[in-house]
Design a protein around this motif. Structure first.
Motif, short mmCIF file in Angstrom:
data_model
loop_
_atom_site.label_atom_id
_atom_site.label_comp_id
_atom_site.label_asym_id
_atom_site.label_seq_id
_atom_site.Cartn_x
_atom_site.Cartn_y
_atom_site.Cartn_z
N MET A 60 -28.28 42.01 48.29
CA MET A 60 -29.15 41.41 49.13
C MET A 60 -29.84 40.22 48.60
O MET A 60 -30.30 39.20 49.03
CB MET A 60 -30.12 42.30 49.96
CG MET A 60 -29.28 43.26 50.84
SD MET A 60 -30.14 44.82 51.56
CE MET A 60 -30.47 45.85 49.90
N THR A 88 -26.46 40.51 53.50
CA THR A 88 -27.02 41.70 54.18
C THR A 88 -25.92 42.18 55.17
O THR A 88 -25.71 41.34 56.02
CB THR A 88 -28.30 41.19 54.72
OG1 THR A 88 -29.20 40.71 53.94
CG2 THR A 88 -28.92 42.52 55.67
N TYR A 112 -34.20 47.51 53.77
CA TYR A 112 -33.37 47.02 54.72
C TYR A 112 -33.94 46.19 55.84
O TYR A 112 -33.27 45.25 56.08
CB TYR A 112 -32.29 48.20 55.33
CG TYR A 112 -31.76 48.93 54.11
CD1 TYR A 112 -31.35 48.49 52.91
CD2 TYR A 112 -31.27 50.27 54.43
CE1 TYR A 112 -30.43 49.17 52.01
CE2 TYR A 112 -30.27 50.95 53.55
CZ TYR A 112 -30.04 50.35 52.37
OH TYR A 112 -29.20 50.98 51.47
#
Length: 191
Positions: A60, A88, A112
Motif C-alpha cells: 500500500m 489499495t 486498511y
C-alpha cells in the motif's frame, strides 16, 4: 530484528512484522476456500474484477505491506495488479486465528482504513461469525454482521450475501482453537 528471507513478513509503518507460525491450518484454509468459491461465483459472472488468495504482497506504501487471506480488486482499480499488488485493494478479508486476532482486529483495521480499503471482512472461525466493515470517512463502521447461521451482506458488492451455513459447514469443523469434534466410533454389526 534479524531478517530471514525464507519467512513471510508484513510491514506496518516501517516496522517488519513476522507472520506468525504455524501458518494457517486445515480449518482456516477450508474457510478460505469456501469464501473464495462464494465470492468468485458472484464476481466472475459479472466481470467485476479480480479475486485473489494469499499469501500475496499488498504494497500500500513503501512502509506498509500486508498479506491478507483474500482480496478483491475492482475492474476500475486493475492497475494496482502488477508483480505484486501495488496500491489499495477494494476489499480485504482476514480469517482470524489465536496468533493474529489482535493484529487483524486492531492494527490491520487501522492500516486498511488509513489506506482506503473500501470494505474489510473479519471472519471469526471460533465464533462462526462474519463482520463486514465499510469505510466511512477514513474509519470502518459495521455494515453487516452475522453469526452461526445468519447472513451478511456486502455494501461494496450490492446483491452479494454470504450465508454462514455455507461458510461454516458443521461436518467440516475439525480441530481449531483447541476444540475437537466428538469421536465417532464405528458401530459393530448387529448379530
Amino acid at each position: 530484528m534479524q531478517f530471514d528471507e525464507t519467512d513471510l513478513y508484513e510491514i506496518y509503518d516501517g516496522r517488519l512484522i513476522p507472520i506468525h507460525r504455524p501458518l494457517p491450518g486445515f480449518y482456516h484454509q477450508l474457510i478460505s476456500g469456501q469464501l473464495l468459491r462464494l465470492l468468485d461465483a458472484f464476481i466472475r459472472p459479472r466481470a467485476l474484477g479480480k479475486l485473489l488468495i494469499g499469501p500475496l504482497d499488498v504494497i500500500m506504501a513503501e512502509d506498509n505491506t500486508a498479506e491478507p487471506d483474500l482480496l478483491f480488486i475492482a475492474r476500475e482499480n486493475a492497475g494496482i495488479a502488477q508483480d505484486w499488488i501495488r496500491g489499495t485493494p477494494d476489499l480485504i478479508v482476514e480469517i482470524i486465528s489465536p496468533s493474529t486476532i489482535v493484529r487483524d482486529r486492531y492494527d490491520k483495521l487501522e492500516q486498511y482504513a488509513r489506506f482506503g480499503v473500501k470494505e474489510y471482512w473479519i471472519v471469526d472461525p471460533a465464533n462462526q461469525s462474519l463482520e463486514i466493515l465499510a469505510l466511512n470517512e477514513k474509519r470502518f463502521v459495521m455494515h453487516s454482521f452475522a453469526a452461526e447461521t445468519g447472513k451478511a451482506e456486502s455494501r461494496l458488492l450490492p446483491g452479494l450475501t454470504v450465508d454462514l451455513a455455507e461458510l461454516f459447514e458443521p461436518e467440516d469443523r475439525e480441530v481449531f482453537w483447541g476444540e475437537r469434534p466428538p469421536v465417532r466410533r464405528a458401530e459393530s454389526p448387529s448379530t
